[in-house]
Design a protein around this motif. Sequence first.
Motif, mmCIF file in Angstrom:
data_model
loop_
_atom_site.group_PDB
_atom_site.id
_atom_site.type_symbol
_atom_site.label_atom_id
_atom_site.label_comp_id
_atom_site.label_asym_id
_atom_site.label_seq_id
_atom_site.Cartn_x
_atom_site.Cartn_y
_atom_site.Cartn_z
ATOM 1 N N LEU A 178 12.915 1.849 -4.927
ATOM 2 C CA LEU A 178 13.295 1.373 -6.675
ATOM 3 C C LEU A 178 13.996 2.485 -7.147
ATOM 4 C CD1 LEU A 178 9.565 -0.073 -7.659
ATOM 5 C CD2 LEU A 178 11.826 -1.116 -7.589
ATOM 6 N N ILE A 179 13.797 3.820 -7.340
ATOM 7 C CA ILE A 179 14.785 4.756 -7.879
ATOM 8 C C ILE A 179 15.947 4.929 -6.831
ATOM 9 C CG2 ILE A 179 15.227 7.245 -7.273
ATOM 10 C CD1 ILE A 179 12.041 7.414 -8.210
ATOM 11 N N GLU A 180 15.878 4.980 -6.390
ATOM 12 C CA GLU A 180 17.194 4.636 -5.199
ATOM 13 C C GLU A 180 18.676 3.434 -5.572
ATOM 14 O OE1 GLU A 180 16.201 5.482 -1.001
ATOM 15 O OE2 GLU A 180 15.945 7.144 -1.637
ATOM 16 N N LEU A 181 17.889 1.981 -5.056
ATOM 17 C CA LEU A 181 17.765 1.302 -5.535
ATOM 18 C C LEU A 181 18.338 1.258 -6.861
ATOM 19 C CD1 LEU A 181 15.641 -2.244 -4.957
ATOM 20 C CD2 LEU A 181 17.632 -1.443 -3.504
ATOM 21 N N ASP A 182 18.213 1.886 -7.673
ATOM 22 C CA ASP A 182 18.980 2.180 -9.531
ATOM 23 C C ASP A 182 19.665 2.677 -9.155
ATOM 24 O OD1 ASP A 182 18.913 2.130 -12.588
ATOM 25 O OD2 ASP A 182 18.944 4.178 -11.714
ATOM 26 N N GLY A 183 19.771 4.612 -8.757
ATOM 27 C CA GLY A 183 20.275 4.702 -8.671
ATOM 28 C C GLY A 183 21.438 5.531 -9.972
ATOM 29 N N THR A 184 20.417 5.744 -10.399
ATOM 30 C CA THR A 184 21.040 6.215 -11.890
ATOM 31 C C THR A 184 19.836 7.734 -12.214
ATOM 32 O OG1 THR A 184 20.252 4.880 -13.966
ATOM 33 C CG2 THR A 184 22.574 4.272 -12.876
ATOM 34 N N VAL A 213 1.103 -1.536 0.127
ATOM 35 C CA VAL A 213 0.021 0.493 0.118
ATOM 36 C C VAL A 213 0.521 0.924 -0.165
ATOM 37 C CG1 VAL A 213 -1.007 1.336 1.378
ATOM 38 C CG2 VAL A 213 -2.118 -0.928 1.103
ATOM 39 N N ASP A 214 2.142 1.116 0.446
ATOM 40 C CA ASP A 214 2.813 2.638 0.403
ATOM 41 C C ASP A 214 3.706 2.551 -0.872
ATOM 42 O OD1 ASP A 214 4.888 4.401 1.113
ATOM 43 O OD2 ASP A 214 6.087 2.911 1.986
ATOM 44 N N GLN A 215 2.769 2.508 -1.949
ATOM 45 C CA GLN A 215 3.130 2.486 -3.037
ATOM 46 C C GLN A 215 4.321 3.621 -3.333
ATOM 47 O OE1 GLN A 215 1.916 0.783 -5.606
ATOM 48 N NE2 GLN A 215 3.999 1.488 -7.546
ATOM 49 N N ALA A 216 4.538 5.074 -2.673
ATOM 50 C CA ALA A 216 5.205 5.842 -2.696
ATOM 51 C C ALA A 216 6.590 5.802 -2.653
ATOM 52 C CB ALA A 216 4.848 7.535 -2.720
ATOM 53 N N GLY A 217 6.767 4.872 -1.082
ATOM 54 C CA GLY A 217 8.087 4.692 -0.842
ATOM 55 C C GLY A 217 8.492 3.961 -1.624
ATOM 56 N N LEU A 264 5.042 4.549 -10.971
ATOM 57 C CA LEU A 264 3.501 4.704 -10.937
ATOM 58 C C LEU A 264 3.518 6.451 -10.396
ATOM 59 C CD1 LEU A 264 0.532 4.123 -11.634
ATOM 60 C CD2 LEU A 264 0.613 3.088 -9.330
ATOM 61 N N THR A 265 4.013 6.825 -9.249
ATOM 62 C CA THR A 265 4.626 7.776 -8.659
ATOM 63 C C THR A 265 4.969 8.964 -9.917
ATOM 64 O OG1 THR A 265 5.015 6.486 -6.041
ATOM 65 C CG2 THR A 265 4.979 9.070 -6.589
ATOM 66 N N GLU A 266 6.150 8.792 -10.433
ATOM 67 C CA GLU A 266 6.639 9.727 -10.774
ATOM 68 C C GLU A 266 5.729 10.350 -12.015
ATOM 69 O OE1 GLU A 266 10.871 9.421 -11.348
ATOM 70 O OE2 GLU A 266 10.185 7.751 -10.853
ATOM 71 N N THR A 267 5.253 9.101 -12.548
ATOM 72 C CA THR A 267 4.094 9.126 -13.461
ATOM 73 C C THR A 267 3.094 9.764 -12.869
ATOM 74 O OG1 THR A 267 4.132 7.773 -14.431
ATOM 75 C CG2 THR A 267 2.723 8.201 -14.990
ATOM 76 N N ILE A 268 2.423 10.299 -11.957
ATOM 77 C CA ILE A 268 1.441 10.869 -10.808
ATOM 78 C C ILE A 268 1.905 12.538 -11.151
ATOM 79 C CG2 ILE A 268 -0.090 11.543 -9.434
ATOM 80 C CD1 ILE A 268 -0.155 8.138 -9.165
ATOM 81 N N GLY A 269 3.195 12.202 -10.328
ATOM 82 C CA GLY A 269 3.934 13.514 -9.661
ATOM 83 C C GLY A 269 3.872 14.653 -11.341
ATOM 84 N N ALA A 270 4.372 13.717 -12.844
ATOM 85 C CA ALA A 270 4.138 14.383 -13.982
ATOM 86 C C ALA A 270 2.756 15.457 -14.532
ATOM 87 C CB ALA A 270 4.675 13.693 -15.663
ATOM 88 N N ILE A 271 2.160 14.164 -13.725
ATOM 89 C CA ILE A 271 0.457 15.000 -13.984
ATOM 90 C C ILE A 271 -0.131 15.514 -13.585
ATOM 91 C CG2 ILE A 271 -1.729 14.452 -14.471
ATOM 92 C CD1 ILE A 271 -1.437 11.312 -15.571
ATOM 93 N N ASN A 282 20.054 1.217 -14.736
ATOM 94 C CA ASN A 282 21.166 0.352 -14.304
ATOM 95 C C ASN A 282 20.009 -1.208 -13.746
ATOM 96 O OD1 ASN A 282 23.059 -1.152 -12.634
ATOM 97 N ND2 ASN A 282 22.840 -0.137 -10.727
ATOM 98 N N LEU A 283 18.323 -1.117 -13.779
ATOM 99 C CA LEU A 283 17.967 -2.172 -13.280
ATOM 100 C C LEU A 283 17.102 -2.129 -14.354
ATOM 101 C CD1 LEU A 283 16.962 -0.966 -9.058
ATOM 102 C CD2 LEU A 283 18.847 -3.385 -10.508
#
Length: 441
Positions: free
Chosen positions: A95-101, A86-90, A358-365, A106-107
């Motif tokens: 995921l963004i941090e694990l990728d790191g670019t 349920v903590d989608q944003a978290g 998903l969270t970044e897409t919502i942010g773009a909208i 990276n992932l």
Amino acid sequence: MDTSIVGVDAREILDSRGNPTIEVDVVLGDGSIGRAAVPSGASTGANEAVELRDGDKARFGGKGVRQAVENVVEQIGPEVEGLDAVDQAGIDQLLIELDGTPNKGNLGANAILGVSLATAHAAAASLGMPLYRYVGGVGARTLPVPFFNILNGGKHAQDSTDFQEFMVAPIGVETYAEALRAGAEVFWALRSILHDEGHGIGQGDEGGFAPSLKSNEAAVEVIVRAIEKAGYKPGVDVAIGLDPAASSILEAGTGTTGPDGKAITGRYRLTRENRTLDSGELIDLWASWVDRYPIVSIEDGLAEDDWAGWVELTKRLGSKVQLVGDDIVVTNPTFIQRAIDERAMNAVLIKLNQIGTLTETIGAIELARSTGWRAQVSHRSGETEDTTIADFVVALGTGQIKSGAPSRSERVAKYNRLLRIEEELGDAAIYPGRSALAVTR
Ligand code: PGA
Ligand code: ZN
């Protein structure tokens, strides 16, 4: 109800072009399962998040996604197991941090988006809610105006128009179901006109016809006739939208950024018409088409690097027609902010795999809307049976979607899902029609 993630799995499946893509399953403690498959573009923006492919020519011509699958199973899975779906944003932030670019190189944005969307599906399933309601809450009741891509050219077809997409949008009907019917009827009317006039009725990547017409303008003309033949009033009941995907027709070696940081804009090649146009001349062409045809939306009327051209285009036509940025802003808040600062468009195209969560897409909208712009949610030319974008567009209530022609199951799957959502909402459903557009004149 236990919404903690207990398992993450992934596999290589095929998309609608027969290329591999990634599908992800997320399993929760109470046994709920969420599944998502990631689409793939052909006329991609240079600044899109990275679609990780194996590059091993011995498999699928190098397009395999085994590495992305491995990244999900071996790297992402162990990190998200135990977290609350349920903590989608978290989870998206992790995921963004694990990728790191900055571009998910990276992932892989395909690996990351698969996990992000499967997580949302799993949470919705556990809560016993349809995805549109889980993501959008009680306010999620606006169906989108569908933009049906009924004539395919550019990189989505062979020997067809230079411009990539010629769409019809039923802006003057009362319900989404009527819009879907109108789209299908116009599609069939177009088929019979093309057939009767001796043109091919083969279909392009997004299910639209791909005839070898004598000019690009001939495509608009024949679509106007198809709207009439189907019994609708062009511009009143059913209007036209274009995505010429101008980055794809900019001549090689041009359109890059010079040492002063300003765009070096080259010439746009119209192969069918054996001529080239500079940025100003292409703007003139759009202006003349908007004057003469019932066009309500133009996406990527200029190339992704032609920022000065976009500003000029918006000055000239921004009060007459919706101008949608796709390749130039790639669902990325950094580029959308620049477009806002420069007043370079009045709407954005939204593709989840251009940004990767998903969270970044919502942010773009949210960013686009904060300045009064519109957002059109979009499929990709390489699609699957996944219908997440149908629920997503209702959740966010952006009022516009494009998912190709009303033909071919990977396109129709989204349109049919919207039909079911409208039915489920009953009297609460809103079909915005013309009011969904950035310019409603
Ligand atoms: P793509 O094209 O999915 O092939 O990138 C779609 C678009 O340009 O809108
Ligand atoms: Zn586009």
